[in-house]
Design an enzyme around this catalytic site. Sequence first.
Site, PDB file in Angstrom:
ATOM      1  N   GLU A 162      56.303 -88.680 116.735  1.00 50.26           N
ATOM      2  CA  GLU A 162      55.686 -88.809 115.158  1.00 50.26           C
ATOM      3  C   GLU A 162      56.257 -87.731 114.331  1.00 50.26           C
ATOM      4  O   GLU A 162      55.981 -87.208 113.321  1.00 50.26           O
ATOM      5  CB  GLU A 162      54.346 -87.506 115.520  1.00 50.26           C
ATOM      6  CG  GLU A 162      52.962 -87.839 116.433  1.00 50.26           C
ATOM      7  CD  GLU A 162      52.092 -86.938 115.725  1.00 50.26           C
ATOM      8  OE1 GLU A 162      52.150 -85.948 115.834  1.00 50.26           O
ATOM      9  OE2 GLU A 162      50.989 -87.392 117.238  1.00 50.26           O
ATOM     10  N   GLU A 269      48.749 -93.672 124.664  1.00 44.91           N
ATOM     11  CA  GLU A 269      47.780 -92.706 124.621  1.00 44.91           C
ATOM     12  C   GLU A 269      46.654 -93.363 124.075  1.00 44.91           C
ATOM     13  O   GLU A 269      45.522 -92.980 124.044  1.00 44.91           O
ATOM     14  CB  GLU A 269      48.277 -91.733 123.164  1.00 44.91           C
ATOM     15  CG  GLU A 269      49.285 -90.896 123.715  1.00 44.91           C
ATOM     16  CD  GLU A 269      50.082 -89.764 122.937  1.00 44.91           C
ATOM     17  OE1 GLU A 269      49.477 -89.314 121.950  1.00 44.91           O
ATOM     18  OE2 GLU A 269      50.709 -89.257 122.591  1.00 44.91           O
TER      19      GLU A 269
END
Length: 381
Positions: A162, A269
């Site tokens: 991220e 995910e």
Amino acid sequence: MRSPSLGLLLVLTAIWVAGLSHAAKNEDKASLRTAFADHFLVGVALNTAQIDGRSPKEAEIAAMQFSSLTPENDLKWQSLQPWPGRYDFKRADAYADFAEKHRMKLIGHTLVWHSQTPAWVFQGEDGKPATRELLLKRMRDHIQMVVGRYKGRIHGWDVVNEALADGGPETLRDSPWKRIIGDDFIDQAFRFAKEADPKAELYYNDYGLEDPRKRARCIAMLRGLIERGVPIDGVGTQSHFQLSQPPLAEVEETIKQISALGLKVMVTELDVDVLPSRGAAGIADINRREQADPALNPYADGLPEEIQGKLASRYAELFQVYLKYPKSVTRVTLWGLHDGQSWLNHFPIRGRSNYPLLIDRSLKPKPAFFAVLKDASSEKR
Ligand code: XIL
């Protein structure tokens, strides 16, 4: 859109039940890991109780169904090095043992991230921020210690998680890593990881890569990494999705654009949030919070059949896209084994009942599970 018939569902349920009793011998034919064995790894995020013997039934299902395993929290910096130089590998070792025992490829999540990293990492002397040199040293020490310890046992690492901003104009998120080290913190992290285990696969991992603007920033960043010879093997698109967002065409476009750079693509995910949202539903930033409101928790007593069907179709369609790119998509990982475990019961609002996964709270396969299995068997190769 394919909706499995009732008869087929009954047969598949019977196979699942029969399969459970054979799980220890891994003979089950209705398992995701077997069904997708020729296509890509199918992974699951697990937590400590599922691998250390406290939840044996969950462990059994995980081992039977999945060919890859990502620790949901236990390989994050705060778990491995909560205090300077004081490492705790007890839980991490247990995952490595579990993965080997059940022939699951273990994924390391994650080395460099702005969340779930203790504050001390970014602090220097006298409460001042750490210097670039100090933070780089800490990064290198952590990576050498952790990646080095599991050399040959961890298949691939989410080296940086991220780093991209959600909105413009800056490409990178304003994080302590970027502020203190500078934009090259990403290059450095990959180089340190390569040094520590030259054979492990190294990934960049992020959410929201299906948003055209964030995707463009991601591709630009990846091009830079490749031009500078940074050792990156693949990109993890987290894929925290909703029932109708992002559109399938964007899911596909992201896979195409990443693989066009010569990189592997991993769905790392995956989950499908079925609950209403008033905020920016596509932003999986774990610090995002929404105001609680009973209207935003409509399925506390169970998931209506109609939504259950929509979830099954959504999963079927997503896997149909993944199956179109068997050369690029090397793994699809679900972010949790069953609905009761999902982080989406607490994000972005605490204490709701969400239904984002393939297996329900009582550990029964949902229609979405069978829809995905059916995709694998209808795939003509
Ligand atoms: C989540 C876990 O699922 C939760 O248990 C924890 O409380 C917070 O983190 N993106 C990521 C994951 O990369 O590490 C996050 O996992 C979910 C969003």
